[in-house]
Design a protein around this motif. Sequence first.
Motif, mmCIF file in Angstrom:
data_model
loop_
_atom_site.group_PDB
_atom_site.id
_atom_site.type_symbol
_atom_site.label_atom_id
_atom_site.label_comp_id
_atom_site.label_asym_id
_atom_site.label_seq_id
_atom_site.Cartn_x
_atom_site.Cartn_y
_atom_site.Cartn_z
ATOM 1 N N THR A 130 -15.712 -3.858 5.390
ATOM 2 C CA THR A 130 -14.289 -3.565 5.238
ATOM 3 C C THR A 130 -13.500 -4.005 6.461
ATOM 4 O O THR A 130 -12.283 -4.071 6.414
ATOM 5 N N LEU A 131 -14.208 -4.315 7.537
ATOM 6 C CA LEU A 131 -13.535 -4.821 8.736
ATOM 7 C C LEU A 131 -12.735 -6.074 8.431
ATOM 8 O O LEU A 131 -11.724 -6.357 9.054
ATOM 9 N N PHE A 132 -13.225 -6.842 7.459
ATOM 10 C CA PHE A 132 -12.613 -8.139 7.191
ATOM 11 C C PHE A 132 -11.476 -8.061 6.177
ATOM 12 O O PHE A 132 -10.901 -9.082 5.826
ATOM 13 N N LEU A 133 -11.167 -6.862 5.686
ATOM 14 C CA LEU A 133 -10.109 -6.756 4.682
ATOM 15 C C LEU A 133 -8.747 -7.062 5.303
ATOM 16 O O LEU A 133 -8.436 -6.609 6.390
ATOM 17 N N GLU A 134 -7.967 -7.827 4.551
ATOM 18 C CA GLU A 134 -6.608 -8.118 5.014
ATOM 19 C C GLU A 134 -5.729 -6.897 4.724
ATOM 20 O O GLU A 134 -6.053 -6.079 3.870
ATOM 21 N N SER A 135 -4.600 -6.852 5.407
ATOM 22 C CA SER A 135 -3.704 -5.746 5.113
ATOM 23 C C SER A 135 -3.046 -5.991 3.751
ATOM 24 O O SER A 135 -2.806 -7.131 3.353
ATOM 25 N N THR A 136 -2.818 -4.925 3.027
ATOM 26 C CA THR A 136 -2.310 -5.041 1.662
ATOM 27 C C THR A 136 -0.807 -5.272 1.693
ATOM 28 O O THR A 136 -0.078 -4.482 2.286
ATOM 29 N N ALA A 137 -0.344 -6.328 1.049
ATOM 30 C CA ALA A 137 1.079 -6.672 1.142
ATOM 31 C C ALA A 137 1.874 -6.159 -0.056
ATOM 32 O O ALA A 137 3.063 -5.934 0.035
ATOM 33 N N ARG A 138 1.226 -6.001 -1.181
ATOM 34 C CA ARG A 138 1.940 -5.510 -2.352
ATOM 35 C C ARG A 138 1.059 -4.496 -3.050
ATOM 36 O O ARG A 138 -0.107 -4.338 -2.693
ATOM 37 N N ILE A 139 1.604 -3.862 -4.058
ATOM 38 C CA ILE A 139 0.808 -2.849 -4.745
ATOM 39 C C ILE A 139 -0.368 -3.527 -5.435
ATOM 40 O O ILE A 139 -0.199 -4.452 -6.219
ATOM 41 N N GLN A 140 -1.544 -3.090 -5.103
ATOM 42 C CA GLN A 140 -2.759 -3.680 -5.644
ATOM 43 C C GLN A 140 -3.217 -2.824 -6.824
ATOM 44 O O GLN A 140 -3.569 -1.672 -6.651
ATOM 45 N N LYS A 141 -3.184 -3.414 -8.014
ATOM 46 C CA LYS A 141 -3.547 -2.607 -9.187
ATOM 47 C C LYS A 141 -4.922 -3.015 -9.669
ATOM 48 O O LYS A 141 -5.171 -4.179 -9.947
ATOM 49 N N ASP A 142 -5.796 -2.056 -9.741
ATOM 50 C CA ASP A 142 -7.141 -2.314 -10.245
ATOM 51 C C ASP A 142 -7.347 -1.502 -11.504
ATOM 52 O O ASP A 142 -7.000 -0.337 -11.551
ATOM 53 N N PHE A 164 -9.727 4.086 -15.946
ATOM 54 C CA PHE A 164 -8.590 4.484 -15.123
ATOM 55 C C PHE A 164 -8.162 3.361 -14.206
ATOM 56 O O PHE A 164 -8.830 2.333 -14.088
ATOM 57 N N GLN A 165 -6.997 3.575 -13.641
ATOM 58 C CA GLN A 165 -6.409 2.547 -12.794
ATOM 59 C C GLN A 165 -6.322 3.066 -11.387
ATOM 60 O O GLN A 165 -6.059 4.245 -11.174
ATOM 61 N N VAL A 166 -6.509 2.190 -10.446
ATOM 62 C CA VAL A 166 -6.308 2.561 -9.051
ATOM 63 C C VAL A 166 -5.214 1.678 -8.492
ATOM 64 O O VAL A 166 -5.304 0.459 -8.569
ATOM 65 N N TRP A 167 -4.176 2.300 -8.001
ATOM 66 C CA TRP A 167 -3.094 1.539 -7.393
ATOM 67 C C TRP A 167 -3.139 1.747 -5.896
ATOM 68 O O TRP A 167 -3.045 2.869 -5.424
ATOM 69 N N ASP A 168 -3.272 0.673 -5.205
ATOM 70 C CA ASP A 168 -3.355 0.729 -3.749
ATOM 71 C C ASP A 168 -2.004 0.309 -3.190
ATOM 72 O O ASP A 168 -1.579 -0.827 -3.379
ATOM 73 N N PHE A 169 -1.326 1.215 -2.533
ATOM 74 C CA PHE A 169 0.015 0.919 -2.028
ATOM 75 C C PHE A 169 -0.046 0.368 -0.617
ATOM 76 O O PHE A 169 -0.829 0.838 0.191
ATOM 77 N N PRO A 170 0.813 -0.607 -0.321
ATOM 78 C CA PRO A 170 0.892 -1.040 1.066
ATOM 79 C C PRO A 170 1.494 0.075 1.907
ATOM 80 O O PRO A 170 2.474 0.714 1.497
ATOM 81 N N GLY A 171 0.908 0.337 3.060
ATOM 82 C CA GLY A 171 1.336 1.476 3.844
ATOM 83 C C GLY A 171 2.692 1.309 4.500
ATOM 84 O O GLY A 171 3.373 2.289 4.785
ATOM 85 N N GLN A 172 3.081 0.024 4.723
ATOM 86 C CA GLN A 172 4.299 -0.160 5.515
ATOM 87 C C GLN A 172 5.572 0.042 4.703
ATOM 88 O O GLN A 172 6.651 0.076 5.245
ATOM 89 N N ILE A 173 5.439 0.171 3.390
ATOM 90 C CA ILE A 173 6.634 0.320 2.568
ATOM 91 C C ILE A 173 6.851 1.792 2.234
ATOM 92 O O ILE A 173 5.930 2.477 1.801
ATOM 93 N N ASP A 174 8.047 2.235 2.454
ATOM 94 C CA ASP A 174 8.390 3.585 2.037
ATOM 95 C C ASP A 174 9.071 3.472 0.685
ATOM 96 O O ASP A 174 10.176 2.948 0.576
ATOM 97 N N ILE A 175 8.405 3.919 -0.359
ATOM 98 C CA ILE A 175 8.945 3.661 -1.684
ATOM 99 C C ILE A 175 10.172 4.505 -1.997
ATOM 100 O O ILE A 175 10.907 4.205 -2.925
ATOM 101 N N PHE A 176 10.382 5.571 -1.225
ATOM 102 C CA PHE A 176 11.528 6.415 -1.546
ATOM 103 C C PHE A 176 12.770 5.974 -0.802
ATOM 104 O O PHE A 176 13.874 6.353 -1.130
ATOM 105 N N ASP A 177 12.578 5.188 0.205
ATOM 106 C CA ASP A 177 13.729 4.852 1.031
ATOM 107 C C ASP A 177 13.616 3.390 1.408
ATOM 108 O O ASP A 177 13.290 3.046 2.534
ATOM 109 N N ASN A 178 13.819 2.543 0.449
ATOM 110 C CA ASN A 178 13.686 1.123 0.726
ATOM 111 C C ASN A 178 14.980 0.425 0.395
ATOM 112 O O ASN A 178 15.425 0.422 -0.746
ATOM 113 N N PRO A 179 15.652 -0.124 1.398
ATOM 114 C CA PRO A 179 16.976 -0.717 1.167
ATOM 115 C C PRO A 179 16.899 -1.982 0.313
ATOM 116 O O PRO A 179 17.843 -2.286 -0.419
#
Lengths: 405, 407
Positions: B94-106, B114-129
């Motif tokens: 997992t050291l080699f994983l790139e940072s997630t840029a968009r919502i990753q849906k599996d 079931f679905q797993v949605w991986d959210f990018p951490g840098q985006i605040d979905i409640f407060d995004n201009p």
Amino acid sequence: MGASPAAGSAAGDSGGPAAALAQLKKVKKQKVLLMGKSGSGKSSMRSIIFSNYLARDTRRLGATIDIDLSHVKFLGNLTLNLWDCGGQEAFMENYLSQQRAHVFSNVGVLIYVFDIESRDVERDLATYVNIISALVQYSREAKVFVLIHKMDLIQPMTREDVFDHRAALVRRKTAEAVAIMHKQKPEQLQAQSQLQPPQVAPSTAGGDLSINLQLFATSIWDQSLYKAWASIIHDLVPNLSVIEAQLASLGLAIDADEILLFERTSFLVVSKWTSREGERNPYGDRFERMSNILKSWKHTCSKYTGTPRNAEQFSDFEYKMGATFSMFATKFTTNTYILVCMPPGEARFNSAKLNVAAARPWFRFLDGPVVPAQSAAGGGMSSSQVLGSTPSGYSGEASVGAPEN
Amino acid sequence: MSSASTEDDDVPADTTGGPSLPRPIRFISPATLNLHRVYEQNRQRLQKKDGSKVPDPTTPQTKGKPRLLLMGQRRSGKSSISSVVFHKLPPSETLFLESTARIQKDSLNSFMEFQVWDFPGQIDIFDNPNFTFDMDAIFGEIGALIWVIDAQDDYLEAVARLNSTILHLYRSYPHINIEVFIHKVDGLSDDYRLDIQRDVTIRIQDELSDQGVENAPVNFHLTSIYNHSIFEAFSKVIQKLIPRLGQLEAMLTNLCRTCRFEKAYLFDVNTKIYIATDNTPEDMASYEICSDYVDVIIDFTEVYGSWPRSQQWRERLEGEPWSQPLEEQVACEWAESGMVLADARRPIMLREVDRFLALVAIMKEGSYDKMPQINMNVDVVVKGLTEFFEITKPKEVVGPAQGLASP
């Protein structure tokens, strides 16, 4: 991972069954040198293979000071004299100068470890060339295994390229070192006429300018380590031809698809037999994978039961995968485990288990130098000795369908 | 280890089996459980509360699949978690994983879809201009929100963001389970882990009660990808989504009592999440050994069971003196396995229930002699489990097949 040239298989096996049986009596001692730069992972891999360390436990190991000598008993009739040579430069110089004859004479196998992440490749190679020169000088017959280690630190995509590149480099350097040694040969020989056995005459030695070299890409975090060590061990095991012949007869008698014989503590594959059907298995890396799987399972058990890591952890394992295949692994002789993979079927499975138990006496020589009376009867087990729980005529039929070896 | 795992997905096909094969060697069992029904209920409950906000049930194409959302600060380990648990990536890679840029849906097909949605951490979905997210599309059918906190980092900001997220969600979607994974605890001492857990719990509860939110459904788990804790935490999360879990547990408890098992688990084989266990106290050690046993079996199956045997081989085995098709020479058409531990000779057994589920149990010492009896009991329970999943399976089929199912 890395393809390595097939080295000549065990040289001493040509003597036929009589000579092989005579060998049974001897306990073989082999001097194995483990060398490489400081911090390249020599002691770590030794601890994992022979002392059942977990990969993450090796962080605790400190630097090896000078030479750490250990005697590893392998299969009862082979003792490995493992010379784990501390890799700091001061030690290295010492090995090459004062201790040169002491360290490099009578070597059976040299294992040289390169750290793939090393910053100073040129320097590593220079040391390696010196070591090879010393080895050629004192133990011409020694086999050399070069392990390009810590491959886990390279991105998986580029691993193969990186390894191929480094392997080519090592090969070239080795050839150069050997060639230089050959030029110096006449003077060298004169200088050490007392040390070298006289039959190494320059004329015969000049015929082969190469030494027996194999390269492996390894990492303590995956099965690659077992692959490398299994091939190192493979050529050292005495009576290999006897083991192989007997495994083959057992395999044909019980109609197995594959039989693997593991050493008890290291779980390295000592010998294997595969049926014609089993050869179609697309997983070429399955032997080291089995070692890895069973060894990590052993760790799990030891954690659960709270028993020491080196203790025996499981005795019987069986797995029937519906109508696809069945397999079982069980303690075989004192020093070995056997794993049998075979076609499905309850009756077939149960009789195979009994037959494997009945075959134990034929492999008793694995536990020590004593030759049991049964195995003196020769490599072939007559089918009448196999327990009669299979339907009559069954074993005979099996050997008709199987390739003659 | 994972090098060949992609080829393993289409394991059962026995392509060269030829015409004489009565059926494929391994077939896909019908017991795929999905939780549509529960979600329908949830949705209707929501609809009562704030009718207009609920998404139109026909629009999302992912309908009926429970969704796990992975959220948290950047570099807290969300993508690593989903790769390790759902894609079998070795933790060291997992050291080699790139940072997630968009919502990753599996999308995952397991015993339930079931679905797993991986959210990018840098985006605040409640407060995004720049971009407003469709809240209903994201949270409408959520099974659980998993919030990952890096325990080795300064977690105050993560806790603050989690609080604001809970407050946002609590108003519109009060039924969402919020699971906090206090992650990367492998490097920390036991005492320190508990301290952190206590600290995080108090901070969140205080903040929530200040805002007038009491008894929010927030749970805490200490996790690490380097040991089994992440799988155990996921097991707890998934178990909450399983309909009639109690009955499953009762079945296993009964089996344990009659067969003198120490502990029994029902595993989802692909993810090593356990979906049910008997009612004896939680025991991490027995989960570990059972889960590793599943691993051993999976590996053996991949190496020896995932390639087709030749017709010749089959004919020889079915000919004299056996004179029976291979299927009739075996006692159990699914995988069954047993192993005896050397100390006290405690056996472990595994029995596949269907393509996705396996029953694994640790037995009491000395019960190896009674294996035949135990096998019969296990047979009964496995049959019961199959029926159970047959019943809890959604009755109607979503999508184009609906016309077929209705008459």
